[in-house]
Every structure is written in C-alpha cells, then in structure tokens.
Design an enzyme around this catalytic site. Structure first.
Site, PDB file in Angstrom:
ATOM      1  N   HIS A 105      10.366   0.232   4.246  1.00  0.00           N
ATOM      2  CA  HIS A 105       9.958  -0.493   3.128  1.00  0.00           C
ATOM      3  C   HIS A 105      10.920  -0.329   1.643  1.00  0.00           C
ATOM      4  O   HIS A 105      10.571  -0.900   0.769  1.00  0.00           O
ATOM      5  CB  HIS A 105       8.489  -0.586   2.794  1.00  0.00           C
ATOM      6  CG  HIS A 105       7.657  -0.972   3.812  1.00  0.00           C
ATOM      7  ND1 HIS A 105       6.408  -0.964   3.993  1.00  0.00           N
ATOM      8  CD2 HIS A 105       8.045  -1.789   5.036  1.00  0.00           C
ATOM      9  CE1 HIS A 105       5.758  -1.597   4.882  1.00  0.00           C
ATOM     10  NE2 HIS A 105       6.826  -2.196   5.849  1.00  0.00           N
ATOM     11  N   SER A 173      -3.160   1.845   7.163  1.00  0.00           N
ATOM     12  CA  SER A 173      -4.461   1.315   7.392  1.00  0.00           C
ATOM     13  C   SER A 173      -4.233   0.411   8.678  1.00  0.00           C
ATOM     14  O   SER A 173      -5.030  -0.243   9.302  1.00  0.00           O
ATOM     15  CB  SER A 173      -4.758   0.283   6.246  1.00  0.00           C
ATOM     16  OG  SER A 173      -3.540  -0.595   5.981  1.00  0.00           O
TER      17      SER A 173
HETATM   18  P1  OAD Z   1      -3.052   1.053   2.749  1.00  0.00           P
HETATM   19  O1  OAD Z   1      -3.433   1.314   1.335  1.00  0.00           O
HETATM   20  O2  OAD Z   1      -3.255  -0.093   3.451  1.00  0.00           O
HETATM   21  O3  OAD Z   1      -3.659   2.096   3.661  1.00  0.00           O
HETATM   22  C1  OAD Z   1      -3.832   3.715   3.437  1.00  0.00           C
HETATM   23  C2  OAD Z   1      -4.785   4.229   4.522  1.00  0.00           C
HETATM   24  O4  OAD Z   1      -4.911   5.655   4.285  1.00  0.00           O
HETATM   25  C3  OAD Z   1      -6.251   3.693   4.499  1.00  0.00           C
HETATM   26  O5  OAD Z   1      -6.370   3.439   5.712  1.00  0.00           O
HETATM   27  C4  OAD Z   1      -6.909   4.781   3.926  1.00  0.00           C
HETATM   28  O6  OAD Z   1      -8.127   5.077   4.638  1.00  0.00           O
HETATM   29  C5  OAD Z   1      -5.922   5.965   4.316  1.00  0.00           C
HETATM   30  N1  OAD Z   1      -5.995   7.200   3.430  1.00  0.00           N
HETATM   31  C6  OAD Z   1      -6.683   7.281   2.093  1.00  0.00           C
HETATM   32  N2  OAD Z   1      -6.703   8.434   1.700  1.00  0.00           N
HETATM   33  C7  OAD Z   1      -6.169   9.188   2.713  1.00  0.00           C
HETATM   34  C8  OAD Z   1      -6.146  10.834   2.957  1.00  0.00           C
HETATM   35  N3  OAD Z   1      -6.244  11.546   1.759  1.00  0.00           N
HETATM   36  N4  OAD Z   1      -5.797  11.040   4.123  1.00  0.00           N
HETATM   37  C9  OAD Z   1      -5.585  10.345   5.184  1.00  0.00           C
HETATM   38  N5  OAD Z   1      -5.529   8.944   4.993  1.00  0.00           N
HETATM   39  C10 OAD Z   1      -6.106   8.238   4.036  1.00  0.00           C
HETATM   40  O7  OAD Z   1      -1.351   1.529   2.902  1.00  0.00           O
HETATM   41  P2  OAD Z   1      -0.251   1.334   4.111  1.00  0.00           P
HETATM   42  O8  OAD Z   1      -1.147   1.057   5.249  1.00  0.00           O
HETATM   43  O9  OAD Z   1       0.589   2.380   3.831  1.00  0.00           O
HETATM   44  O10 OAD Z   1       4.403  -2.664   1.918  1.00  0.00           O
HETATM   45  O11 OAD Z   1       0.295  -0.292   3.561  1.00  0.00           O
HETATM   46  C11 OAD Z   1       1.179  -0.823   4.444  1.00  0.00           C
HETATM   47  C12 OAD Z   1       2.164  -1.658   3.413  1.00  0.00           C
HETATM   48  O12 OAD Z   1       1.411  -2.397   2.941  1.00  0.00           O
HETATM   49  C13 OAD Z   1       2.820  -0.748   2.442  1.00  0.00           C
HETATM   50  O13 OAD Z   1       4.059  -0.132   2.664  1.00  0.00           O
HETATM   51  C14 OAD Z   1       2.993  -1.877   1.311  1.00  0.00           C
HETATM   52  C15 OAD Z   1       1.865  -2.791   1.611  1.00  0.00           C
HETATM   53  O14 OAD Z   1       1.948  -3.996   1.398  1.00  0.00           O
HETATM   54  C16 OAD Z   1       5.159  -2.948   1.215  1.00  0.00           C
HETATM   55  O15 OAD Z   1       5.452  -2.664   0.034  1.00  0.00           O
HETATM   56  C17 OAD Z   1       6.309  -3.886   1.824  1.00  0.00           C
END
Ligand code: OAD
Ligand code: ZN
Length: 230
Positions: A105, A173
């Site tokens: 990304h 997520s």
């Molecule tokens: P999300 O914010 O959607 O998800 C983060 C995940 O991490 C959630 O399922 C939380 O439960 C989990 N989480 C939080 N704290 C944690 C911890 N201490 N240990 C383990 N897990 C934890 O973020 P992403 O999945 O990265 O795209 O989102 C994907 C994309 O959506 C991003 O890259 C961004 C966004 O739109 C772009 O910017 C292109």
C-alpha cells in the site's frame, strides 16, 4: 521452510500507530473518500497533503514493538525464505530489523512525482508543494495506494505465496482486498495458514489455525516456535 507473513495495522498498534477500523481509528474525523482516493486528492490536495504530512511526522514519535523485532529476528535466520508483505505505510518493520519488506500500500517515507513518474525517499512535508528532485515540477504526491488504485508488488507477492510452506496473517481485519484474499490463494494451493490477531478477522474461517491476542505477545512466541523447530 518458506514463510509469507502479511501484516496490517494491528502489528503497529502497540507502537502507538492508530489502526483504521477500531473505535479510535485513524479515519475518525475524515471521510475515506476525502483523504484516500485520487478524486479526494484532486478535489483538495492541501487537505490530503496535511493529512499525510502529519502521519509522516508522527513516525518520529513511534518505535518498533516486540512483534516487529521478532519478525526482524526471523528474517535474520530465514533470509529470503521469509517474505514480509505489509499493508502498513510506516517504516516499523525496517526499524525492527527486517530488510526485505514489500509495501503493497505504499510508504509514508516515499513521494511520487505525477509529472515524471519517479519515486523518492521523502522525510519532509509535501503540503508546501516542493519541487521534484528529478524534474523540478511541483507535482509530488504521497506514494500511498489509495482506494481505486492498484496495490504494489502483486506479482512478487503471488510468486512468494505459491512457493510458501506457511502463510501467516498478523494484525489485519481482513476487510480490504486483495490482501484479504491471500489466505484463500494459499488455501487453494494447500499451504498451511495461521492468523494472529486481537480478535477473529473477517476471514478467520479460512485459516488452519488462529491465535487471538496482542501481536506484541503472540508474534515473539510464534517466532520462537519456528526457530526452535529449524
Ligand atoms: P484494520 O484497522 O482494518 O484492522 C486492524 C486489525 O488489527 C483489527 O482486526 C484489530 O482487531 C487488530 N489489532 C488491533 N490491535 C492489535 C494488537 N495489538 N495485536 C494484534 N492485532 C491487533 O487495519 P488493516 O487490516 O491493516 O489501506 O487495514 C487494511 C487497509 O485498510 C489499510 O492498509 C488501509 C486501510 O484502508 C490503505 O491505506 C490503502
Ligand atoms: Zn518529477
């Protein structure tokens, strides 16, 4: 043992980088369309630059946590048999000792010139519309993949998954494709998969095994297991 690790915002949460979809998520106060689409940028580049300039500056106040450091240790042993693919635009994997990281990304510390197409490592601001170091035109934008744009490194990621023995997803997520579909690709090839996340992700049922808890606790433990089996 070849491993592909996919990371998301959850791996950086304990470093103090806000996640996207949790209650205090980064998007609060900003509509995604305004700050994370090409249309939003064309409509109000000043707003978008200010948004990413602030996030870039905030990198100075965070440090890698035990999850990043553990992945750095794993890379030191496995070398190119470990592929880290991240959806994160921070540089915490690199500061945690990992050197071969595919930023699908994009990266906050990179700027992309809309005039000449070149990319440059960028630590300063963009809101002041600096001239491109390559062509001199003031058309630098954040080197971030916005919604509607094609993620980077897709060929290398697919090739790494095809050759992997294990696919591990950490702190994501599972809401955003194509990354959310990597586990399905792994599964179709008969590759084992493990999820490490605070809570079950949207795609948790696709994984052979899921461990739920903090990345800072679970990732070092998992890395120790892998290194112990080598
Ligand atoms: P999300 O914010 O959607 O998800 C983060 C995940 O991490 C959630 O399922 C939380 O439960 C989990 N989480 C939080 N704290 C944690 C911890 N201490 N240990 C383990 N897990 C934890 O973020 P992403 O999945 O990265 O795209 O989102 C994907 C994309 O959506 C991003 O890259 C961004 C966004 O739109 C772009 O910017 C292109
Ligand atoms: Zn240029």
């Amino acid at each position: 043992m070849r491993i592909v690790v996919l990371t998301g915002a959850g791996v950086s949460a304990e470093s103090g980088v806000p996640t996207f979809r949790d209650a205090d998520g980064l998007w609060e106060g900003h509509r995604v369309e305004d700050v994370a689409t090409p249309e939003g940028y064309d409509a109000d580049p000043g707003l978008v630059h200010a948004f990413y300039d602030a996030r870039r500056a905030a990198l100075a106040d965070v440090a890698p946590n035990p999850a990043h450091l553990a992945l750095g240790r794993l890379e030191a042993v496995l070398g190119h048999d470990l592929t880290i693919v991240t959806q994160n635009v921070d540089d915490l994997h690199e500061r945690g000792g990992a050197h071969h990281v595919l930023h699908m990304h994009g990266e906050l510390l990179s700027a992309w010139c809309r005039a000449c197409g070149h990319r440059f490592r960028w630590e300063g601001t963009l809101a002041d519309r600096p001239a491109c170091p390559g062509c001199g035109v003031s058309e630098l934008r954040p080197d971030i993949v916005w919604f509607g744009e094609m993620p980077y490194e897709m060929d290398r990621i697919s090739a790494a998954i095809a050759e992997a023995d294990l696919f591990v997803s950490i702190g994501t997520s599972g809401a955003v494709y194509p990354a959310a579909g990597f586990v399905i690709e792994a599964r179709a090839r008969g590759i084992r998969s493990l999820e490490i996340n605070l809570e079950p992700s949207e795609g948790t049922h696709w994984f052979d095994e899921a461990r739920h808890g903090k990345a800072g606790d679970l990732v070092p433990r998992w890395v120790d297991e892998v290194l112990g089996r080598l």
